[in-house]
Structure formats: structure tokens, C-alpha cells
Motif scaffolding. Sequence first.
Motif, PDB file in Angstrom:
ATOM      1  N   ASN A   2       8.004  25.627  73.704  1.00 12.13           N
ATOM      2  CA  ASN A   2       9.678  25.993  75.090  1.00 12.13           C
ATOM      3  C   ASN A   2       9.643  27.434  75.146  1.00 12.13           C
ATOM      4  OD1 ASN A   2      12.750  26.202  75.008  1.00 12.13           O
ATOM      5  ND2 ASN A   2      12.017  23.829  74.430  1.00 12.13           N
ATOM      6  N   TYR A   3      10.505  27.781  75.380  1.00  8.70           N
ATOM      7  CA  TYR A   3      10.442  29.782  76.252  1.00  8.70           C
ATOM      8  C   TYR A   3      11.646  29.826  75.405  1.00  8.70           C
ATOM      9  CZ  TYR A   3       7.427  29.466  80.507  1.00  8.70           C
ATOM     10  OH  TYR A   3       6.902  29.225  81.805  1.00  8.70           O
ATOM     11  N   ARG A  63       4.236  41.082  73.237  1.00  7.54           N
ATOM     12  CA  ARG A  63       3.041  41.232  72.386  1.00  7.54           C
ATOM     13  C   ARG A  63       2.986  40.170  71.357  1.00  7.54           C
ATOM     14  NH1 ARG A  63       5.749  45.803  73.147  1.00  7.54           N
ATOM     15  NH2 ARG A  63       5.227  47.746  74.403  1.00  7.54           N
ATOM     16  N   ALA A  64       1.651  40.171  70.561  1.00  8.47           N
ATOM     17  CA  ALA A  64       0.841  38.844  69.625  1.00  8.47           C
ATOM     18  C   ALA A  64      -0.070  39.594  68.943  1.00  8.47           C
ATOM     19  CB  ALA A  64       1.580  37.932  70.242  1.00  8.47           C
ATOM     20  N   LEU A  88       8.944  36.654  72.881  1.00 12.31           N
ATOM     21  CA  LEU A  88       7.552  37.223  73.342  1.00 12.31           C
ATOM     22  C   LEU A  88       8.556  37.469  74.757  1.00 12.31           C
ATOM     23  CD1 LEU A  88       5.073  34.484  72.768  1.00 12.31           C
ATOM     24  CD2 LEU A  88       5.283  36.864  72.441  1.00 12.31           C
ATOM     25  N   THR A  89       9.885  37.312  75.085  1.00 17.36           N
ATOM     26  CA  THR A  89      10.844  37.345  76.234  1.00 17.36           C
ATOM     27  C   THR A  89      11.322  38.864  76.320  1.00 17.36           C
ATOM     28  OG1 THR A  89      11.392  35.389  77.142  1.00 17.36           O
ATOM     29  CG2 THR A  89      12.498  37.821  77.378  1.00 17.36           C
ATOM     30  N   ALA A 104       1.347  35.431  65.429  1.00 12.89           N
ATOM     31  CA  ALA A 104       2.560  36.073  64.735  1.00 12.89           C
ATOM     32  C   ALA A 104       3.376  36.654  66.407  1.00 12.89           C
ATOM     33  CB  ALA A 104       2.492  37.060  64.188  1.00 12.89           C
ATOM     34  N   THR A 105       4.977  37.142  66.048  1.00  9.26           N
ATOM     35  CA  THR A 105       5.267  37.831  67.265  1.00  9.26           C
ATOM     36  C   THR A 105       6.452  38.597  66.396  1.00  9.26           C
ATOM     37  OG1 THR A 105       7.143  35.878  67.476  1.00  9.26           O
ATOM     38  CG2 THR A 105       5.382  35.703  68.608  1.00  9.26           C
ATOM     39  N   ALA A 106       7.191  39.691  67.851  1.00  5.95           N
ATOM     40  CA  ALA A 106       8.745  40.265  66.925  1.00  5.95           C
ATOM     41  C   ALA A 106       9.109  40.238  67.981  1.00  5.95           C
ATOM     42  CB  ALA A 106       7.932  41.443  66.259  1.00  5.95           C
ATOM     43  N   SER A 107      10.371  39.953  67.670  1.00  2.00           N
ATOM     44  CA  SER A 107      12.100  40.899  67.567  1.00  2.00           C
ATOM     45  C   SER A 107      12.104  41.978  68.320  1.00  2.00           C
ATOM     46  CB  SER A 107      13.040  40.080  67.562  1.00  2.00           C
ATOM     47  OG  SER A 107      13.717  41.293  66.208  1.00  2.00           O
TER      48      SER A 107
END
Length: 217
Positions: free
Chosen positions: A84-85, A98-99, A93-94, A56-59
Motif C-alpha cells: 500500500n503506497y 532508498r531501502a 519511500l516517498t 528497512a526504510t527511513a523517513s
Amino acid sequence: MDATSRPPSLAGLRRTYEGEPLLETGAAADPITQFSVWFEDALQAGVPEPNAMVLATASAGGRPSARTVLLKGYDERGFVFYTNYESRKGRDLTENPRASLLFPWHPIRRQVRVEGSVTRLPHEESAVYFRSRPYGSRIGAWASRQSAVVRSREELDARYAELAARWPDDPPVPDFWGGYRVVPLEVEFWQGQLDRMHDRLRYRRTGTQWVLERLAP
């Protein structure tokens, strides 16, 4: 909503959980050692793809996103995966490094949840792993601009064929592809128990030490 359009009842999906007690006295001093024990248990129990984890990520704006990826390594530094970046998770993630990870080991009534900061692996480390992948996966990494809109399956297949013809033996490492490490700040171990009285033990990092706490189910 009329009777014919009602969603199916979920009542029949109720289940009872029961497992070995997860007690502080039997837990390892650190979460990586405890994870290693449980991961081996999942392997021995034949859990399908025990290294599959929900990432799970967030912008930057807080818009969440989750998907399943594969754990490709772990040690005291954290949990590693590759992607893939330029994919959605890579962009997230850029913007917001956090994840959270979730290992859903349903057959053994366990799950592990990880929260932490995320760093990119050095290019040299990513390159070593890339070269260990099957040839088709290496070409696929080049062919798929992950998360970008594609006009058709035919377009994607044509791109793959073009790149396979260009590099019939050893495709180079893409500059837009590589590894990430989730550096844990919290790791929670959940063991299902009867009557929803589940065991939850959380390791929480304070400086260089880990604090072990029990959470209410």
C-alpha cells in the motif's frame, strides 16, 4: 533488578556456523546471477519462505523502520515487492526512496543483504500482478488502509464484508496500491563459517560495472 526479574540467559543460544567456502573464484560475475544460484539452493534445501525478506526504510528525518515483506520477482533491474503506497513503508519511500533488504536464510547459514534506490513500478505492471492474486487478497488490499489506526477487529471485518459484497467477482486495482523495485547499488553475500571467520563477498556498483570485494567478518 532483583534475581526474579532478570531476563533469561542467552548463553545457551550460542551456535557454531559451518558452510561451504564462499570464494571469489567461484562467485558469479554479477550479483543477480549469484543471488539466483543461492535462491535456488534455499529452495532445494527447504528453507521456509525463502522469498521472505526484511525491508528497512527511513523517513526524511532519518527515523528507521523495518518489516518482513515478500519478494515477488527479481531480474537484472532489481528486486520487486508490492504494498500500500499509504503504509508507513510507502510514506518512507516517498520521502526517502532508498531501502535495504535482508534475506535471512538461517537453516543454510547464509544471508543476502541488498542496498539501493527504490522506484515505483508502472501502474500497468502492478495491475497485472494484482489481478493474479487470490480474490481474498485483492479484497484485503482494499479493506486495509495499511498502517492506519483501526478501532477494532470488527471494524476491519465489516469493511472487508462490505467490499466483498460490492465486488463479488473482480475488484478493481486500487490507486493506492502497487509495486516497488529496489535497484541494487550493493549486494552482500554472507556464508557462516567456523570460529566466526565468516565469508562476506560484496558486489558494489561503479557506473555500469560491478566490483567484487571481500569484507572482514
